[in-house]
Motif scaffolding. Sequence first.
Motif, mmCIF file in Angstrom:
data_model
loop_
_atom_site.group_PDB
_atom_site.id
_atom_site.type_symbol
_atom_site.label_atom_id
_atom_site.label_comp_id
_atom_site.label_asym_id
_atom_site.label_seq_id
_atom_site.Cartn_x
_atom_site.Cartn_y
_atom_site.Cartn_z
ATOM 1 N N MET A 64 0.834 -1.193 0.000
ATOM 2 C CA MET A 64 0.000 0.000 0.000
ATOM 3 C C MET A 64 0.874 1.250 0.000
ATOM 4 O O MET A 64 1.970 1.241 0.533
ATOM 5 N N ARG A 65 0.344 2.317 -0.570
ATOM 6 C CA ARG A 65 0.996 3.618 -0.476
ATOM 7 C C ARG A 65 0.202 4.465 0.494
ATOM 8 O O ARG A 65 -0.995 4.690 0.305
ATOM 9 N N ILE A 66 0.868 4.939 1.535
ATOM 10 C CA ILE A 66 0.202 5.601 2.655
ATOM 11 C C ILE A 66 0.759 7.006 2.844
ATOM 12 O O ILE A 66 1.964 7.227 2.741
ATOM 13 N N LEU A 67 -0.136 7.942 3.135
ATOM 14 C CA LEU A 67 0.271 9.291 3.506
ATOM 15 C C LEU A 67 0.132 9.429 5.017
ATOM 16 O O LEU A 67 -0.963 9.299 5.564
ATOM 17 N N LYS A 119 6.789 -3.255 7.051
ATOM 18 C CA LYS A 119 5.702 -4.137 6.630
ATOM 19 C C LYS A 119 5.562 -4.192 5.108
ATOM 20 O O LYS A 119 4.721 -4.907 4.575
ATOM 21 N N GLY A 120 6.395 -3.393 4.418
ATOM 22 C CA GLY A 120 6.373 -3.417 2.956
ATOM 23 C C GLY A 120 5.589 -2.285 2.328
ATOM 24 O O GLY A 120 5.463 -2.227 1.109
ATOM 25 N N HIS A 121 5.047 -1.365 3.150
ATOM 26 C CA HIS A 121 4.285 -0.247 2.622
ATOM 27 C C HIS A 121 5.205 0.891 2.198
ATOM 28 O O HIS A 121 6.318 1.030 2.708
ATOM 29 N N ARG A 122 4.710 1.726 1.275
ATOM 30 C CA ARG A 122 5.423 2.952 0.896
ATOM 31 C C ARG A 122 4.767 4.089 1.665
ATOM 32 O O ARG A 122 3.561 4.283 1.574
ATOM 33 N N VAL A 123 5.560 4.840 2.404
ATOM 34 C CA VAL A 123 5.015 5.861 3.304
ATOM 35 C C VAL A 123 5.588 7.236 2.980
ATOM 36 O O VAL A 123 6.803 7.442 3.041
ATOM 37 N N GLU A 182 4.215 -7.063 -1.577
ATOM 38 C CA GLU A 182 3.385 -5.932 -1.988
ATOM 39 C C GLU A 182 3.126 -5.935 -3.490
ATOM 40 O O GLU A 182 2.032 -5.605 -3.942
ATOM 41 N N VAL A 183 4.141 -6.296 -4.283
ATOM 42 C CA VAL A 183 3.952 -6.394 -5.734
ATOM 43 C C VAL A 183 2.898 -7.452 -6.043
ATOM 44 O O VAL A 183 1.971 -7.223 -6.829
ATOM 45 N N LEU A 184 3.024 -8.613 -5.421
ATOM 46 C CA LEU A 184 2.070 -9.702 -5.651
ATOM 47 C C LEU A 184 0.667 -9.298 -5.190
ATOM 48 O O LEU A 184 -0.329 -9.587 -5.867
ATOM 49 N N SER A 185 0.592 -8.609 -4.057
ATOM 50 C CA SER A 185 -0.702 -8.167 -3.545
ATOM 51 C C SER A 185 -1.389 -7.220 -4.517
ATOM 52 O O SER A 185 -2.602 -7.320 -4.749
ATOM 53 N N LYS A 244 3.583 2.170 -14.471
ATOM 54 C CA LYS A 244 3.443 3.407 -13.710
ATOM 55 C C LYS A 244 2.555 3.207 -12.488
ATOM 56 O O LYS A 244 2.852 3.706 -11.395
ATOM 57 N N GLU A 245 1.453 2.479 -12.662
ATOM 58 C CA GLU A 245 0.557 2.229 -11.542
ATOM 59 C C GLU A 245 1.278 1.467 -10.434
ATOM 60 O O GLU A 245 1.174 1.804 -9.254
ATOM 61 N N LEU A 246 2.018 0.426 -10.830
ATOM 62 C CA LEU A 246 2.752 -0.351 -9.839
ATOM 63 C C LEU A 246 3.837 0.489 -9.184
ATOM 64 O O LEU A 246 4.048 0.434 -7.970
ATOM 65 N N SER A 247 4.536 1.277 -9.978
ATOM 66 C CA SER A 247 5.598 2.129 -9.449
ATOM 67 C C SER A 247 5.044 3.138 -8.453
ATOM 68 O O SER A 247 5.616 3.362 -7.382
ATOM 69 N N ASP A 248 3.896 3.741 -8.791
ATOM 70 C CA ASP A 248 3.284 4.723 -7.889
ATOM 71 C C ASP A 248 2.907 4.096 -6.555
ATOM 72 O O ASP A 248 3.057 4.707 -5.497
ATOM 73 N N LYS A 249 2.395 2.870 -6.610
ATOM 74 C CA LYS A 249 1.982 2.185 -5.387
ATOM 75 C C LYS A 249 3.178 1.829 -4.506
ATOM 76 O O LYS A 249 3.066 1.783 -3.272
ATOM 77 N N LEU A 250 4.316 1.568 -5.132
ATOM 78 C CA LEU A 250 5.458 1.008 -4.421
ATOM 79 C C LEU A 250 6.599 1.992 -4.232
ATOM 80 O O LEU A 250 7.671 1.619 -3.779
ATOM 81 N N SER A 251 6.354 3.262 -4.565
ATOM 82 C CA SER A 251 7.402 4.277 -4.465
ATOM 83 C C SER A 251 7.187 5.179 -3.264
ATOM 84 O O SER A 251 6.079 5.310 -2.748
#
Length: 230
Positions: free
Chosen positions: A1-4, A23-27, A163-166, A179-186
């Motif tokens: 997940m990408r979290i603010l 936990k594998g999230h992008r914060v 996270e990629v698999l999720s 791009k969608e995957l990169s945005d989620k994981l960056s």
Amino acid sequence: MRILLIEDDKVLQSVVQQSLTDKGHRVDVAGDLSAAKYMWHVQCYDAVLLDLNLPSSDSQTAVPANGLHLLQERRHKGDKTPVLVLTARNRTDERIAGLDAGADDYLGKPFDLAEVDARLRALVRRSQGEDSTTQLAHLVLDRKGRRVLVHDQPLNLPAREFEVLSELMSPPGRTLSKKELSDKLSDFDEALVDNALETFISRLRKKILNSGATIRTLRGLGYLMEEERP
């Protein structure tokens, strides 16, 4: 997940960011009202962790309810991002105000870091209408337990690969662009480059080889998770 994460306390920022990152999230972290407004406007997030007592970086005196005003503003604009509000444990009025303004859940301070992750994941599942478990052929992804099974046997994945698999299995059969995957994981300041993403995909393909599921590359479109064809 990408979290603010919107929190002005530097120590709490660091602790929560590190915990969620582990936990594998992008914060992404915003420490004041202006930064929070900008980041929430230019980037889509899976969830927002919001402290209501947020100072402003403007020259005017900080207003304790800035976080509440920000939440109201986003909801009035139709933003449906799941929001977990952080409140002082004994401030019932603050919790009620947050929920009335559009918060999806609240958590009193001090809190358990594991509970923050669990609540955020629950909010995202609820907002996306997802079950915590997704199965494709003999591959099972358990988001709540953060585990993967192949033929009922555990498959150990590093946090980033999980996270990629999720994302690919949310749900299976959906094409995701690079791009969608990169945005989620960056992170906000550092994008996941194509080469790194391709490496994660390559590793996952090898690890799920005997599961009956596969990751297809659709040239010019992205990636698709599906059952292997006979």
